[in-house]
Motif scaffolding. Structure first.
Motif, PDB file in Angstrom:
ATOM      1  N   LEU A 152       5.583  10.968  -3.050  1.00 61.06           N
ATOM      2  CA  LEU A 152       5.678  10.105  -4.225  1.00 61.06           C
ATOM      3  C   LEU A 152       5.751   8.636  -3.832  1.00 61.06           C
ATOM      4  O   LEU A 152       5.082   7.780  -4.438  1.00 61.06           O
ATOM      5  CB  LEU A 152       6.907  10.496  -5.051  1.00 61.06           C
ATOM      6  CG  LEU A 152       7.135   9.711  -6.340  1.00 61.06           C
ATOM      7  CD1 LEU A 152       5.920   9.821  -7.261  1.00 61.06           C
ATOM      8  CD2 LEU A 152       8.389  10.195  -7.057  1.00 61.06           C
ATOM      9  N   LEU A 153       6.550   8.309  -2.803  1.00 58.90           N
ATOM     10  CA  LEU A 153       6.618   6.919  -2.347  1.00 58.90           C
ATOM     11  C   LEU A 153       5.267   6.447  -1.816  1.00 58.90           C
ATOM     12  O   LEU A 153       4.846   5.302  -2.055  1.00 58.90           O
ATOM     13  CB  LEU A 153       7.682   6.781  -1.260  1.00 58.90           C
ATOM     14  CG  LEU A 153       9.140   6.881  -1.718  1.00 58.90           C
ATOM     15  CD1 LEU A 153      10.078   6.842  -0.519  1.00 58.90           C
ATOM     16  CD2 LEU A 153       9.489   5.755  -2.680  1.00 58.90           C
ATOM     17  N   GLY A 154       4.566   7.339  -1.081  1.00 56.92           N
ATOM     18  CA  GLY A 154       3.248   6.970  -0.581  1.00 56.92           C
ATOM     19  C   GLY A 154       2.258   6.707  -1.704  1.00 56.92           C
ATOM     20  O   GLY A 154       1.453   5.755  -1.639  1.00 56.92           O
ATOM     21  N   LEU A 155       2.296   7.532  -2.753  1.00 56.29           N
ATOM     22  CA  LEU A 155       1.398   7.316  -3.890  1.00 56.29           C
ATOM     23  C   LEU A 155       1.717   6.001  -4.606  1.00 56.29           C
ATOM     24  O   LEU A 155       0.801   5.285  -5.032  1.00 56.29           O
ATOM     25  CB  LEU A 155       1.507   8.490  -4.862  1.00 56.29           C
ATOM     26  CG  LEU A 155       0.918   9.824  -4.375  1.00 56.29           C
ATOM     27  CD1 LEU A 155       1.176  10.920  -5.403  1.00 56.29           C
ATOM     28  CD2 LEU A 155      -0.576   9.688  -4.095  1.00 56.29           C
ATOM     29  N   ILE A 156       3.005   5.689  -4.719  1.00 51.86           N
ATOM     30  CA  ILE A 156       3.382   4.435  -5.378  1.00 51.86           C
ATOM     31  C   ILE A 156       2.871   3.239  -4.580  1.00 51.86           C
ATOM     32  O   ILE A 156       2.253   2.308  -5.125  1.00 51.86           O
ATOM     33  CB  ILE A 156       4.906   4.371  -5.549  1.00 51.86           C
ATOM     34  CG1 ILE A 156       5.375   5.421  -6.562  1.00 51.86           C
ATOM     35  CG2 ILE A 156       5.335   2.979  -6.010  1.00 51.86           C
ATOM     36  CD1 ILE A 156       6.880   5.521  -6.692  1.00 51.86           C
ATOM     37  N   VAL A 157       3.108   3.261  -3.265  1.00 54.28           N
ATOM     38  CA  VAL A 157       2.667   2.144  -2.426  1.00 54.28           C
ATOM     39  C   VAL A 157       1.142   2.056  -2.410  1.00 54.28           C
ATOM     40  O   VAL A 157       0.562   0.965  -2.528  1.00 54.28           O
ATOM     41  CB  VAL A 157       3.225   2.312  -1.000  1.00 54.28           C
ATOM     42  CG1 VAL A 157       2.628   1.259  -0.062  1.00 54.28           C
ATOM     43  CG2 VAL A 157       4.737   2.191  -1.010  1.00 54.28           C
ATOM     44  N   PHE A 158       0.472   3.200  -2.273  1.00 54.20           N
ATOM     45  CA  PHE A 158      -0.997   3.198  -2.251  1.00 54.20           C
ATOM     46  C   PHE A 158      -1.558   2.695  -3.574  1.00 54.20           C
ATOM     47  O   PHE A 158      -2.543   1.934  -3.598  1.00 54.20           O
ATOM     48  CB  PHE A 158      -1.513   4.606  -1.951  1.00 54.20           C
ATOM     49  CG  PHE A 158      -3.000   4.712  -1.993  1.00 54.20           C
ATOM     50  CD1 PHE A 158      -3.771   4.254  -0.925  1.00 54.20           C
ATOM     51  CD2 PHE A 158      -3.658   5.257  -3.096  1.00 54.20           C
ATOM     52  CE1 PHE A 158      -5.160   4.346  -0.961  1.00 54.20           C
ATOM     53  CE2 PHE A 158      -5.036   5.351  -3.140  1.00 54.20           C
ATOM     54  CZ  PHE A 158      -5.792   4.896  -2.065  1.00 54.20           C
ATOM     55  N   GLY A 159      -0.956   3.110  -4.677  1.00 49.59           N
ATOM     56  CA  GLY A 159      -1.449   2.651  -5.972  1.00 49.59           C
ATOM     57  C   GLY A 159      -1.312   1.150  -6.142  1.00 49.59           C
ATOM     58  O   GLY A 159      -2.234   0.488  -6.644  1.00 49.59           O
ATOM     59  N   VAL A 160      -0.191   0.602  -5.711  1.00 48.35           N
ATOM     60  CA  VAL A 160       0.003  -0.840  -5.843  1.00 48.35           C
ATOM     61  C   VAL A 160      -0.968  -1.600  -4.947  1.00 48.35           C
ATOM     62  O   VAL A 160      -1.605  -2.580  -5.369  1.00 48.35           O
ATOM     63  CB  VAL A 160       1.463  -1.201  -5.513  1.00 48.35           C
ATOM     64  CG1 VAL A 160       1.647  -2.720  -5.484  1.00 48.35           C
ATOM     65  CG2 VAL A 160       2.411  -0.591  -6.533  1.00 48.35           C
ATOM     66  N   MET A 161      -1.113  -1.174  -3.691  1.00 46.17           N
ATOM     67  CA  MET A 161      -2.019  -1.869  -2.770  1.00 46.17           C
ATOM     68  C   MET A 161      -3.476  -1.716  -3.204  1.00 46.17           C
ATOM     69  O   MET A 161      -4.268  -2.672  -3.109  1.00 46.17           O
ATOM     70  CB  MET A 161      -1.835  -1.324  -1.361  1.00 46.17           C
ATOM     71  CG  MET A 161      -0.441  -1.561  -0.776  1.00 46.17           C
ATOM     72  SD  MET A 161      -0.003  -3.311  -0.656  1.00 46.17           S
ATOM     73  CE  MET A 161      -1.190  -3.889   0.553  1.00 46.17           C
ATOM     74  N   ALA A 162      -3.833  -0.535  -3.673  1.00 45.96           N
ATOM     75  CA  ALA A 162      -5.214  -0.345  -4.137  1.00 45.96           C
ATOM     76  C   ALA A 162      -5.500  -1.202  -5.368  1.00 45.96           C
ATOM     77  O   ALA A 162      -6.603  -1.762  -5.511  1.00 45.96           O
ATOM     78  CB  ALA A 162      -5.452   1.133  -4.443  1.00 45.96           C
TER      79      ALA A 162
ATOM     80  N   LEU B 143      -4.211  -8.597  -2.092  1.00 45.55           N
ATOM     81  CA  LEU B 143      -3.340  -7.887  -1.156  1.00 45.55           C
ATOM     82  C   LEU B 143      -1.996  -8.597  -0.996  1.00 45.55           C
ATOM     83  O   LEU B 143      -0.960  -7.941  -0.841  1.00 45.55           O
ATOM     84  CB  LEU B 143      -4.031  -7.742   0.201  1.00 45.55           C
ATOM     85  CG  LEU B 143      -5.214  -6.769   0.239  1.00 45.55           C
ATOM     86  CD1 LEU B 143      -5.854  -6.770   1.614  1.00 45.55           C
ATOM     87  CD2 LEU B 143      -4.759  -5.363  -0.136  1.00 45.55           C
ATOM     88  N   LEU B 144      -2.007  -9.930  -1.016  1.00 46.77           N
ATOM     89  CA  LEU B 144      -0.746 -10.669  -0.921  1.00 46.77           C
ATOM     90  C   LEU B 144       0.143 -10.368  -2.128  1.00 46.77           C
ATOM     91  O   LEU B 144       1.351 -10.122  -1.989  1.00 46.77           O
ATOM     92  CB  LEU B 144      -1.014 -12.167  -0.808  1.00 46.77           C
ATOM     93  CG  LEU B 144      -1.583 -12.657   0.521  1.00 46.77           C
ATOM     94  CD1 LEU B 144      -1.865 -14.158   0.459  1.00 46.77           C
ATOM     95  CD2 LEU B 144      -0.616 -12.350   1.661  1.00 46.77           C
ATOM     96  N   ALA B 145      -0.452 -10.403  -3.319  1.00 47.51           N
ATOM     97  CA  ALA B 145       0.330 -10.103  -4.524  1.00 47.51           C
ATOM     98  C   ALA B 145       0.826  -8.656  -4.502  1.00 47.51           C
ATOM     99  O   ALA B 145       1.985  -8.371  -4.849  1.00 47.51           O
ATOM    100  CB  ALA B 145      -0.520 -10.364  -5.771  1.00 47.51           C
ATOM    101  N   ALA B 146      -0.027  -7.746  -4.065  1.00 48.15           N
ATOM    102  CA  ALA B 146       0.391  -6.349  -3.986  1.00 48.15           C
ATOM    103  C   ALA B 146       1.473  -6.148  -2.937  1.00 48.15           C
ATOM    104  O   ALA B 146       2.356  -5.297  -3.105  1.00 48.15           O
ATOM    105  CB  ALA B 146      -0.821  -5.468  -3.681  1.00 48.15           C
ATOM    106  N   SER B 147       1.426  -6.924  -1.857  1.00 51.47           N
ATOM    107  CA  SER B 147       2.450  -6.809  -0.816  1.00 51.47           C
ATOM    108  C   SER B 147       3.817  -7.240  -1.337  1.00 51.47           C
ATOM    109  O   SER B 147       4.841  -6.636  -0.987  1.00 51.47           O
ATOM    110  CB  SER B 147       2.056  -7.657   0.397  1.00 51.47           C
ATOM    111  OG  SER B 147       0.838  -7.217   0.954  1.00 51.47           O
ATOM    112  N   VAL B 148       3.830  -8.268  -2.181  1.00 49.86           N
ATOM    113  CA  VAL B 148       5.101  -8.701  -2.760  1.00 49.86           C
ATOM    114  C   VAL B 148       5.690  -7.598  -3.638  1.00 49.86           C
ATOM    115  O   VAL B 148       6.881  -7.263  -3.550  1.00 49.86           O
ATOM    116  CB  VAL B 148       4.908  -9.999  -3.570  1.00 49.86           C
ATOM    117  CG1 VAL B 148       6.193 -10.373  -4.307  1.00 49.86           C
ATOM    118  CG2 VAL B 148       4.486 -11.140  -2.646  1.00 49.86           C
ATOM    119  N   VAL B 149       4.847  -6.997  -4.483  1.00 51.33           N
ATOM    120  CA  VAL B 149       5.327  -5.921  -5.348  1.00 51.33           C
ATOM    121  C   VAL B 149       5.754  -4.713  -4.516  1.00 51.33           C
ATOM    122  O   VAL B 149       6.784  -4.067  -4.792  1.00 51.33           O
ATOM    123  CB  VAL B 149       4.232  -5.526  -6.361  1.00 51.33           C
ATOM    124  CG1 VAL B 149       4.691  -4.363  -7.236  1.00 51.33           C
ATOM    125  CG2 VAL B 149       3.864  -6.720  -7.233  1.00 51.33           C
TER     126      VAL B 149
END
Length: 456
Positions: free
Chosen positions: A263-273, A300-306
């Protein structure tokens, strides 16, 4: 001289031996400094009471010495402000009538029963049955507790961390040798043959490779944290646990643990994608490559912050899952609740731990990288990253050995800090120190005591 009952200055009332029987008033204070009594006139009557004295005086012998017990008519002195009061009470008590010498912290002997201010050194220290004191922790105490756990239970801790690190490094070496060599060869720092278009085309492959490495590393840290949670929680209570006991305790939670990782991987992948999607679409439709790359970097910078905000918010979900036997969603909710209001403090502690871990890993990996560069046929080009071809297997294997040692030594620190940070947040919010003291069979005398926490 004051007229207030109970607060008269010493020497204003003479003793019974100096008073004539039947005298109705006080004698003249002849011993007052600088005072000369007037000479008696012939035939003059003795001076009577002054205008401030009542004509009706108490019978002789009713005036008690100031050192005696106060009469019922006297107003007792006000009590001190509260425990720990070390100042002089009003009116000079604490060095005055019948009390201790001046300079003591209150009534009675210092440190004796009922003495106010007897605790001159502040509140009593908190109980420490294990690697940490049972009170809110400072940053240094959290790091020291993680290192102390690894040092005290080194057989169990290193057994777990070495197993996890071995599986992780084997996966990374195989991944880099078979998958990432082609992408990395195109973007070498010193490869002058690579033009900007080739670098931009290789960027998605690099991102995928870096994402795979990050996922593998995250899985290793989460598994190590889960397995080491039991050891750290027992170390807090001053108890030991074997490798078999830690495995039996963690095994029922492993399905939920992998669900949490997924679940954590899907959350991070979804935000970065989501952050990278606009730039990838611009480059895919044949638009300006430079504009697409710029949009990709910004996304990617904005997604990294989130992603960073989410990772810190859910960083305590693993110990919550293991220690509280929570479900995956409940563990995420518990972590968010514990971190709420302390995000920046949690971020700072995790960032400091990550820097320390990375520095240790680099210092251990450098000698192995030098040896690998010397043994490998590519020589120093592999070490500096200036080679244009594939990285040799000899270099990858020797470098992987150094990374294995570094990971085996640093995984317990990362896992221990996470568990102790979870315990610290529960102590601050839910008074977990009292429950831990009862479980350890000690009295938490300093638990919950006010005062600054060092290094917090």
């Amino acid at each position: 001289m004051t007229d207030t009952p109970g607060w008269a200055s010493p020497g204003t009332a003479p003793s019974n031996e100096e008073r004539e029987p039947g005298a109705s008033g006080p004698t003249e204070p002849a011993d007052r400094p600088g005072h000369t009594p007037p000479a008696p006139q012939p035939g003059a009557q003795p001076p009577g009471p002054g205008v401030k004295w009542s004509k009706e005086q108490p019978p002789p012998g009713q005036w008690s010495a100031p050192t005696g017990a106060p009469s019922p008519q006297q107003t007792p002195p006000p009590p001190p402000p509260g425990p720990g009061w070390t100042g002089q009470p009003p009116g000079g008590y604490g060095g005055g009538y019948g009390g201790p010498p001046a300079g003591y912290g209150g009534y009675g002997a210092p440190g004796g029963p009922g003495a106010w201010g007897g605790g001159w050194g502040g509140p009593p220290p908190a109980a420490k049955p294990g690697v940490i004191p049972l009170r809110p922790l400072g940053v240094g105490e959290i790091l020291d507790g993680a290192v102390s756990t690894m040092r005290t239970h080194w057989r169990t801790v290193l057994g777990i961390s070495l197993t996890v690190a071995l599986l992780t490094e084997i996966s990374l070496v195989l991944l880099q040798g078979f998958v990432l060599n082609d992408a990395l060869a195109q973007v070498r720092v010193g490869n002058r043959a690579a033009n900007p278009d080739e670098v931009f085309r290789a960027l998605p492959d690099m991102m995928i490779g870096a994402g795979i490495i990050a996922v593998v590393t995250t899985i290793a840290v989460v598994i190590a944290t889960a397995l080491l949670t039991t050891i750290t929680s027992r170390a807090v209570l001053g108890r030991t646990v074997s490798l078999g006991e830690a495995w039996r305790d963690a095994r029922p939670q492993l399905p939920r643990l992998f669900g949490l990782i997924l679940l954590l991987g899907l959350i991070v992948f979804g935000v970065m994608a989501g952050g990278a999607l606009p730039g990838i679409l611009v480059m895919a439709v044949g638009g300006d490559v430079v504009a697409g790359a710029g949009l990709l970097v910004l996304g990617l910078l904005a997604a990294s912050v989130v992603t960073t905000w989410l990772v810190i918010r859910f960083c305590l979900s693993t110990p919550a899952l293991m220690l509280e036997r929570q479900s995956v969603v409940k563990a995420l909710s518990r972590s968010a609740k514990l971190v709420r209001g302390s995000w920046w403090r949690t971020f700072g502690i995790m960032l400091l731990t990550g820097l320390i871990v990375r520095i240790v890993q680099v210092l251990i990996a450098i000698p192995f990288a030098v040896i690998g560069a010397a043994v490998s046929g590519d020589g120093i080009t592999d070490l500096l990253g200036t080679g244009g071809g594939h990285t040799g297997w000899a270099y990858l294997i020797i470098q992987g050995i150094g990374a294995l040692i570094g990971s085996a030594l640093t995984l317990p620190i990362s896992a221990g800090v996470t568990v102790l940070l979870y315990i610290d947040q529960r102590i601050r919010r839910e008074a977990l120190d009292l429950e831990l003291a009862r479980a350890a069979g000690v009295q938490a005398s300093g638990a919950g005591a006010p005062g600054p926490v060092p290094g917090s």
